[in-house]
Write a protein that holds these residues in place. Sequence first.
Motif, mmCIF file in Angstrom:
data_model
loop_
_atom_site.group_PDB
_atom_site.id
_atom_site.type_symbol
_atom_site.label_atom_id
_atom_site.label_comp_id
_atom_site.label_asym_id
_atom_site.label_seq_id
_atom_site.Cartn_x
_atom_site.Cartn_y
_atom_site.Cartn_z
ATOM 1 N N LEU A 60 18.205 41.816 34.958
ATOM 2 C CA LEU A 60 17.377 40.859 35.692
ATOM 3 C C LEU A 60 16.276 41.573 36.463
ATOM 4 O O LEU A 60 16.532 42.509 37.224
ATOM 5 C CB LEU A 60 18.237 40.044 36.658
ATOM 6 C CG LEU A 60 19.267 39.102 36.006
ATOM 7 C CD1 LEU A 60 20.170 38.494 37.075
ATOM 8 C CD2 LEU A 60 18.562 38.006 35.216
ATOM 9 N N GLY A 61 15.057 41.110 36.277
ATOM 10 C CA GLY A 61 13.956 41.699 37.028
ATOM 11 C C GLY A 61 13.688 40.968 38.322
ATOM 12 O O GLY A 61 13.072 41.516 39.239
ATOM 13 N N ASP A 62 14.122 39.731 38.412
ATOM 14 C CA ASP A 62 13.875 38.900 39.598
ATOM 15 C C ASP A 62 14.909 39.226 40.675
ATOM 16 O O ASP A 62 16.117 39.066 40.476
ATOM 17 C CB ASP A 62 13.969 37.427 39.205
ATOM 18 C CG ASP A 62 13.531 36.507 40.335
ATOM 19 O OD1 ASP A 62 13.452 36.977 41.482
ATOM 20 O OD2 ASP A 62 13.298 35.312 40.061
ATOM 21 N N ALA A 81 15.532 37.679 43.404
ATOM 22 C CA ALA A 81 16.260 36.481 43.851
ATOM 23 C C ALA A 81 17.429 36.181 42.926
ATOM 24 O O ALA A 81 18.511 35.781 43.376
ATOM 25 C CB ALA A 81 15.310 35.287 43.906
ATOM 26 N N MET A 82 17.245 36.393 41.625
ATOM 27 C CA MET A 82 18.337 36.151 40.676
ATOM 28 C C MET A 82 19.447 37.195 40.841
ATOM 29 O O MET A 82 20.629 36.904 40.649
ATOM 30 C CB MET A 82 17.802 36.180 39.250
ATOM 31 C CG MET A 82 16.804 35.073 38.939
ATOM 32 S SD MET A 82 17.515 33.420 39.158
ATOM 33 C CE MET A 82 18.706 33.407 37.822
ATOM 34 N N ARG A 83 19.035 38.430 41.212
ATOM 35 C CA ARG A 83 20.047 39.482 41.391
ATOM 36 C C ARG A 83 20.952 39.196 42.593
ATOM 37 O O ARG A 83 22.063 39.698 42.673
ATOM 38 C CB ARG A 83 19.381 40.851 41.541
ATOM 39 C CG ARG A 83 18.829 41.398 40.229
ATOM 40 C CD ARG A 83 18.638 42.921 40.302
ATOM 41 N NE ARG A 83 17.658 43.284 41.326
ATOM 42 C CZ ARG A 83 16.345 43.376 41.111
ATOM 43 N NH1 ARG A 83 15.857 43.131 39.891
ATOM 44 N NH2 ARG A 83 15.515 43.715 42.064
#
Length: 354
Positions: free
Chosen positions: A160-162, A164-166
């Motif tokens: 995941l690059g985001d 917030a998702m991490r």
Amino acid sequence: MTDPDRILDSLSTSILIVDDAQTLLYLNVAAETLFGVSRNQVRGRPLADLLVDASALSLVIERAMETWRPISRRELALRPSNGDSELIVDCNVAPYEEAGTPAAALIEISDGTQHQRITRENALLTQVGGSRAMIRQLAHEIKNPLGGLRGAAQLLERQLGDAAMREYTSVIISEADRLATLVDTLLGPGHHPRKESVNIHELLQHVGHLLAADAPPNVSVERDYDPSLPPLLLDRHQIIQAMLNLGRNAAQALVQSGGRITLRTRVLTNESIGTKRYRLVACIQFEDTGPGVPDQLRDTLFYPLVTGRSDGTGLGLAVAQDLVSRHDGLIEFESRPGLTTFTILLPFHAPDTR
């Protein structure tokens, strides 16, 4: 002393004689021991002076005198005025009358408290074995998929690059770790007790300092030690953990109302733990003045995940019982509003096989 008196004094059951007004006329030696009085102290006094509440026994006596036939009652609860603990007794009341004497009732009391205690201890030991097997099987079933869940979340996090998702994957990983810690607690120590000669008061002092440091200002920690207690062969870390679990439960019970925690030690002789009898047993008690154990939890209190607190895990007592059972010991309890006592029984030696 007349021959009948000598015969009655040789009995192991307690014998009391009262007149039709329920005034005490006679107690044998066993009754003196059971109620903690001497016959000279109570002769001529009402039966009600002998007990905190004599109403149950009085009803049996009245019924026997009215019908003029023996009446029996099993598992009658009596609390002597000179004692703190309740007695569970079997009682037989027989009316009689001799020539030239007023009517009287002979009361025969057999103390069933010990038998009831042994039955309860055997039930607790059965719970320990059953709970341990169930917990281990359940814990292993939970732990295996937890490892896969955590690993998958870690792999996903790397992709995941985001940021917030991490955060979501971080929550998954932290919750998986929390559950894994809970499962490890359920499994308990993976090794046999590493026993060494230990002064139990040294461990209690350590536990007492921890409890006092964490306790709110309205909770006091007191000590009542028997200095004659010999050293015990035990795993200090396992027993400290068991005692901490009991002590913290006592402290939690006093958070709202305040009160007193008493750490007490005694030596018991010729004591039974379950079906085994030991010459010497260490008795370590955690007593608190809290509200007591709720009635609905009494029979299942040492099962895992059973708790009376909304924020409790229900593991403290189950783990403590397991740790103590690894030392051939047992935890039992007595509770009523205002006084709860958890008792750790630890044998000093091998069972007495005589």
